[in-house]
Design a protein around this motif. Structure first.
Motif, mmCIF file in Angstrom:
data_model
loop_
_atom_site.group_PDB
_atom_site.id
_atom_site.type_symbol
_atom_site.label_atom_id
_atom_site.label_comp_id
_atom_site.label_asym_id
_atom_site.label_seq_id
_atom_site.Cartn_x
_atom_site.Cartn_y
_atom_site.Cartn_z
ATOM 1 N N LYS A 88 47.297 42.029 33.881
ATOM 2 C CA LYS A 88 47.891 40.704 34.077
ATOM 3 C C LYS A 88 46.856 39.800 34.733
ATOM 4 C CE LYS A 88 51.326 38.061 36.639
ATOM 5 N NZ LYS A 88 52.444 38.083 37.614
ATOM 6 N N ILE A 89 46.579 38.665 34.116
ATOM 7 C CA ILE A 89 45.711 37.647 34.697
ATOM 8 C C ILE A 89 46.628 36.514 35.144
ATOM 9 C CG2 ILE A 89 43.714 36.135 34.346
ATOM 10 C CD1 ILE A 89 42.976 37.977 31.977
ATOM 11 N N ASP A 122 47.061 44.411 22.180
ATOM 12 C CA ASP A 122 48.089 43.379 22.153
ATOM 13 C C ASP A 122 47.710 42.263 23.132
ATOM 14 O OD1 ASP A 122 50.464 42.048 21.594
ATOM 15 O OD2 ASP A 122 51.729 43.379 22.803
ATOM 16 N N ILE A 123 48.026 41.035 22.751
ATOM 17 C CA ILE A 123 48.048 39.913 23.677
ATOM 18 C C ILE A 123 49.523 39.546 23.792
ATOM 19 C CG2 ILE A 123 47.199 37.610 24.246
ATOM 20 C CD1 ILE A 123 44.950 39.585 23.825
ATOM 21 N N ILE A 124 50.109 39.809 24.943
ATOM 22 C CA ILE A 124 51.553 39.649 25.093
ATOM 23 C C ILE A 124 51.894 38.168 25.187
ATOM 24 C CG2 ILE A 124 53.537 40.183 26.558
ATOM 25 C CD1 ILE A 124 51.986 42.761 27.351
ATOM 26 N N ARG A 129 56.747 29.021 25.750
ATOM 27 C CA ARG A 129 55.433 28.447 25.446
ATOM 28 C C ARG A 129 55.042 27.373 26.450
ATOM 29 N NH1 ARG A 129 51.388 26.514 25.453
ATOM 30 N NH2 ARG A 129 49.994 25.785 23.791
ATOM 31 N N GLU A 130 55.978 26.547 26.860
ATOM 32 C CA GLU A 130 55.683 25.433 27.756
ATOM 33 C C GLU A 130 55.372 25.888 29.176
ATOM 34 O OE1 GLU A 130 57.501 24.256 24.204
ATOM 35 O OE2 GLU A 130 58.337 25.620 25.731
ATOM 36 N N ALA A 131 55.736 27.120 29.505
ATOM 37 C CA ALA A 131 55.485 27.646 30.853
ATOM 38 C C ALA A 131 54.426 28.751 30.814
ATOM 39 C CB ALA A 131 56.785 28.180 31.459
ATOM 40 N N PHE A 132 53.469 28.622 29.915
ATOM 41 C CA PHE A 132 52.431 29.644 29.728
ATOM 42 C C PHE A 132 51.393 29.534 30.850
ATOM 43 C CE2 PHE A 132 49.010 31.226 26.494
ATOM 44 C CZ PHE A 132 49.012 32.464 27.119
ATOM 45 N N ASN A 133 51.455 30.458 31.814
ATOM 46 C CA ASN A 133 50.513 30.457 32.937
ATOM 47 C C ASN A 133 49.808 31.790 33.133
ATOM 48 O OD1 ASN A 133 50.900 27.745 33.950
ATOM 49 N ND2 ASN A 133 52.955 28.406 34.578
ATOM 50 N N ASP A 134 50.499 32.891 32.852
ATOM 51 C CA ASP A 134 49.939 34.221 33.046
ATOM 52 C C ASP A 134 49.584 34.834 31.700
ATOM 53 O OD1 ASP A 134 50.561 33.872 35.746
ATOM 54 O OD2 ASP A 134 52.517 34.837 35.525
ATOM 55 N N VAL A 135 48.432 35.511 31.648
ATOM 56 C CA VAL A 135 47.990 36.169 30.421
ATOM 57 C C VAL A 135 48.066 37.680 30.625
ATOM 58 C CG1 VAL A 135 46.041 36.561 28.856
ATOM 59 C CG2 VAL A 135 46.482 34.258 29.743
ATOM 60 N N TYR A 136 48.682 38.366 29.669
ATOM 61 C CA TYR A 136 48.783 39.826 29.695
ATOM 62 C C TYR A 136 48.026 40.381 28.499
ATOM 63 C CZ TYR A 136 52.703 39.230 32.978
ATOM 64 O OH TYR A 136 53.496 38.905 34.057
#
Length: 295
Positions: A88-89, A122-124, A129-136
């Protein structure tokens, strides 16, 4: 780190402290899962860190390492029955340099297909979409990582830094004017003899290391200088001279050194991307793995 995830990426991932990593197995096995977004996602609370992943990642989820970005967990993909490492980033787009580093890691690893390069599974996608802050990012689960293999308790001393010496004016021909001025104002150090410092090491090994540590990339044992830059026709060009060095004769097998058939595109590096543009590029990467989540 046992069961580690790589890092670009990813070298900063460290094993959890004994109190966390070696606690009662039952406690780790029973990390509660909370369905979210109509059951399409599941939330896990990992030591105060909220992991929100698609519902195919079933319990148990196990913390296996942590770094500056957060925590890495292992989980089972219930669709493929494969154990993966999920990194998790958090707040991935808060810093544009870090966001571009994440984008670069995703694009490079997804482009590569080699048994010795860790694969992205996988890129989770974000639940909203509008609250995209964390990258898994889910990677194949490895037994260890590069940090654990090369780490040393020996501190880096001034003597280590002086081994290759101060670059000459000719060596600085490829750097920017600001970088050149900065280097030239530093204390000068004469290059030390690797042969004398490492008298017990095979001469061919010394030769290879010295040629790889040449300051000017145009003079290194790495093939044609053009291949150091984005327009290289093949990733193999970058290392072919080093692979052909006599010291690696017993390992070098051109029939088992595949060449990438499609050049990697660094086009996304050419522009100063905004936060929203980077969000969109990483979102599109997630959709390649999860087209059913496209909104």
């Amino acid at each position: 780190m046992e069961g580690g995830a790589p890092d670009t990426v990813m070298a900063e991932a460290h094993p959890l402290p004994p109190a966390e990593n070696n606690g009662p197995a039952a406690a780790l096995d029973n990390i509660p899962s909370i369905p979210s977004h109509g059951g399409r996602f599941i939330q896990y609370n990992i030591f105060g860190n909220i992991f929100e992943v698609t519902a195919k990642y079933k319990p148990p989820i196990m913390p296996i390492g942590k770094g500056a970005y957060g925590i890495v967990c292992s989980a089972m993909n219930s669709e493929t029955k494969e154990q993966v490492a999920i990194k998790k980033i958090g707040n991935a787009f808060e810093n544009r340099i870090d966001a571009k580093r994440t984008l670069r890691e995703i694009k490079l690893l997804r482009h590569m297909d080699h048994e010795n390069v860790v694969a992205i599974r996988d890129i989770i996608p974000p639940p909203v979409r509008e609250a995209f802050n964390d990258v898994y990012i889910a990677y194949e689960l490895m037994d260890t990582d590069l940090h654990q293999i090369i780490r040393s308790n020996q501190p880096l001393t001034e003597e280590h830094c002086q081994l290759i010496g101060t670059p000459t004016d000719n060596d600085l021909g490829f750097v920017s004017e600001n970088a050149r001025r900065y280097i030239q104002q530093l204390p000068r150090h004469a290059r030390q003899s690797f042969t004398q410092k490492f008298s017990h090491v095979h001469p061919l090994a010394i030769d290879l290391v010295e040629r790889m540590l040449t300051f000017d990339p145009r003079q290194r044992i790495t093939g044609d200088v053009v291949s150091l830059f984005p327009r290289a026709s093949s990733a193999y060009e970058i290392v072919e001279d080093a692979l052909a060095h006599p010291y690696l004769a017993s390992l070098h097998d051109i029939s088992d050194e595949p060449v990438c058939s499609t050049p990697f595109s660094f086009d996304f590096e050419q522009d100063a991307l905004t936060e929203e543009q980077m969000k969109d590029l990483i979102y599109q990467e997630a959709m390649l793995f999860n087209p059913e989540y496209r909104v």
